[in-house]
Scaffold this motif. Sequence first.
Motif, PDB file in Angstrom:
ATOM      1  N   LEU A   1      -4.956   1.990   1.767  1.00 52.85           N
ATOM      2  CA  LEU A   1      -3.498   1.787   0.979  1.00 52.85           C
ATOM      3  C   LEU A   1      -2.342   3.062   0.921  1.00 52.85           C
ATOM      4  O   LEU A   1      -1.975   3.339   0.795  1.00 52.85           O
ATOM      5  N   ASP A   2      -4.039   3.922   1.269  1.00 51.73           N
ATOM      6  CA  ASP A   2      -2.973   5.970   0.829  1.00 51.73           C
ATOM      7  C   ASP A   2      -2.215   5.251   2.441  1.00 51.73           C
ATOM      8  O   ASP A   2      -1.234   6.025   2.491  1.00 51.73           O
ATOM      9  N   VAL A   3      -3.307   5.172   2.955  1.00 53.87           N
ATOM     10  CA  VAL A   3      -2.675   5.275   4.556  1.00 53.87           C
ATOM     11  C   VAL A   3      -0.753   4.321   4.496  1.00 53.87           C
ATOM     12  O   VAL A   3      -0.232   4.964   5.112  1.00 53.87           O
ATOM     13  N   ALA A   4      -1.486   3.024   3.939  1.00 54.45           N
ATOM     14  CA  ALA A   4      -0.128   2.333   4.151  1.00 54.45           C
ATOM     15  C   ALA A   4       0.900   2.491   3.567  1.00 54.45           C
ATOM     16  O   ALA A   4       2.281   2.129   4.053  1.00 54.45           O
ATOM     17  N   HIS A   5       0.802   3.498   1.601  1.00 50.48           N
ATOM     18  CA  HIS A   5       1.961   3.585   1.902  1.00 50.48           C
ATOM     19  C   HIS A   5       3.147   4.858   2.600  1.00 50.48           C
ATOM     20  O   HIS A   5       4.017   5.128   2.389  1.00 50.48           O
ATOM     21  N   CYS A   6       2.042   6.018   2.945  1.00 49.99           N
ATOM     22  CA  CYS A   6       1.954   6.712   4.243  1.00 49.99           C
ATOM     23  C   CYS A   6       3.397   6.135   5.573  1.00 49.99           C
ATOM     24  O   CYS A   6       4.450   6.451   5.742  1.00 49.99           O
ATOM     25  N   SER A   7       2.617   5.097   5.946  1.00 50.67           N
ATOM     26  CA  SER A   7       3.465   4.219   6.484  1.00 50.67           C
ATOM     27  C   SER A   7       4.465   4.037   6.379  1.00 50.67           C
ATOM     28  O   SER A   7       5.850   4.191   7.521  1.00 50.67           O
ATOM     29  N   THR A   8       4.664   3.333   5.284  1.00 49.74           N
ATOM     30  CA  THR A   8       5.938   2.339   4.875  1.00 49.74           C
ATOM     31  C   THR A   8       6.753   3.775   4.936  1.00 49.74           C
ATOM     32  O   THR A   8       7.671   3.503   5.044  1.00 49.74           O
ATOM     33  N   ASN A   9       7.136   4.875   4.099  1.00 51.42           N
ATOM     34  CA  ASN A   9       7.927   6.144   3.940  1.00 51.42           C
ATOM     35  C   ASN A   9       7.792   6.925   5.445  1.00 51.42           C
ATOM     36  O   ASN A   9       9.271   7.003   5.097  1.00 51.42           O
ATOM     37  N   PHE A  10       7.190   6.186   6.117  1.00 45.39           N
ATOM     38  CA  PHE A  10       7.529   6.612   7.489  1.00 45.39           C
ATOM     39  C   PHE A  10       8.463   6.172   8.580  1.00 45.39           C
ATOM     40  O   PHE A  10       9.633   6.349   8.839  1.00 45.39           O
ATOM     41  N   ALA A  11       8.624   4.405   8.345  1.00 47.07           N
ATOM     42  CA  ALA A  11       9.258   3.698   8.758  1.00 47.07           C
ATOM     43  C   ALA A  11      10.513   4.022   7.898  1.00 47.07           C
ATOM     44  O   ALA A  11      11.618   3.594   8.861  1.00 47.07           O
ATOM     45  N   LEU A  12      10.795   3.936   7.078  1.00 48.58           N
ATOM     46  CA  LEU A  12      11.814   3.807   6.159  1.00 48.58           C
ATOM     47  C   LEU A  12      12.649   5.641   6.225  1.00 48.58           C
ATOM     48  O   LEU A  12      14.089   5.270   6.718  1.00 48.58           O
ATOM     49  N   LEU A  13      12.083   6.269   6.693  1.00 47.11           N
ATOM     50  CA  LEU A  13      12.670   7.361   6.444  1.00 47.11           C
ATOM     51  C   LEU A  13      13.412   7.627   8.377  1.00 47.11           C
ATOM     52  O   LEU A  13      14.221   8.351   8.428  1.00 47.11           O
ATOM     53  N   HIS A  14      12.225   7.400   9.606  1.00 53.76           N
ATOM     54  CA  HIS A  14      12.251   7.669  11.198  1.00 53.76           C
ATOM     55  C   HIS A  14      12.394   6.337  11.391  1.00 53.76           C
ATOM     56  O   HIS A  14      12.370   6.468  12.432  1.00 53.76           O
ATOM     57  N   GLY A  15      11.995   5.156  10.637  1.00 50.28           N
ATOM     58  CA  GLY A  15      11.886   4.238  11.822  1.00 50.28           C
ATOM     59  C   GLY A  15      10.888   3.301  12.162  1.00 50.28           C
ATOM     60  O   GLY A  15       9.595   3.702  11.957  1.00 50.28           O
ATOM     61  N   PRO A  16      10.427   2.133  12.156  1.00 48.83           N
ATOM     62  CA  PRO A  16       9.544   1.842  11.523  1.00 48.83           C
ATOM     63  C   PRO A  16       8.590   1.889  13.109  1.00 48.83           C
ATOM     64  O   PRO A  16       7.472   1.678  12.782  1.00 48.83           O
ATOM     65  N   ALA A  17       8.580   2.363  14.591  1.00 48.91           N
ATOM     66  CA  ALA A  17       7.199   2.605  15.380  1.00 48.91           C
ATOM     67  C   ALA A  17       7.058   4.342  14.273  1.00 48.91           C
ATOM     68  O   ALA A  17       5.531   4.628  14.955  1.00 48.91           O
TER      69      ALA A  17
END
Length: 319
Positions: free
Chosen positions: A230-246
């Motif tokens: 869940l923590d990893v997923a949350h950070c991943s979502t933020n990275f996707a929105l800040l920098h792109g889905p990849a």
Amino acid sequence: MINHDEEAAVRPRTLAWVSRHLKVGERVVNTEALHGGITAEIRRLTVGTPDGGTRGLVLRSFVDSRYLGHAADWLSREVNALTLLTGTGVPAPGLVAVDPTAVHCEYPSLLMTYMEGRTVLDDEGLETRVPLLARQLVTIHAVRPTRPLQEYVAWTTADTVVVPEGADAAVWAAAINVIRKPAPPYEGCFLHRDFQPGNVLFDERRSQSTGARITGVVDWAAASWGPADLDVAHCSTNFALLHGPAWGLRFAEAYEEVGGVLAAAASERLYWQVRDALACSEEMQQVAQPWREAGRTELTTRVVAERLDAYVTALMHTV
């Protein structure tokens, strides 16, 4: 007290409460509003010391009527987390004082030590920061609580998801169906629950030769017990929105590369990834605004919504 920014002014009762928790001979000499938070006002307080020096404190106050009902719980979680983290090596603020029900202050408030560093939200240097953030999260998950923690709270339901305009309805329907199922079984760990670039501080004085270094992890108001996914997923979502889905997909890989352990089954990982991504659909404006205030002016609500759609689509294509 010198105040160069009217927005930064501390309310009288709160200032009196802060003053009671200073050392003998100390006083607040300056205040500065810190931007980037969504649920609370945050101020840096510069405290003058008897020897002519200064030290920093941070004051968090919950003033928005939408969040007052949660303030006592969030402050309790943060106090428990900061207490637990003392001496663990995780760079978190030190607890000074808390007034969770506004007995002494105008609003529920928390006073803690100030941590040097700054948040970095730029695309530049991302390849270096991703493994640092992943390693820091592994360290957080390795902390062993000495007393029970509150279970994590899910931030969305299948019935409250907001499908972005122009999104593929079939893809989103499939994603929503993923979280209609019961949560997969998991081995719990200590969660930050809002671990993302906006809550991590870096040493901006480091030279290019010595490399970046994390100096602090802040905002522990949602700290809880739950799956590392869940923590990893949350950070991943933020990275996707800040920098792109990849980059959202990349963070989960980086977490495992530095020793983190995620759910073994792809379907279980997808559940947590989709659950967090869909939660963002309900608050696109609130998510994007702090990033724009921090300088990412191109991240309009529309751009963030488009990136969320692309990320959800990418997740659904991984299975």
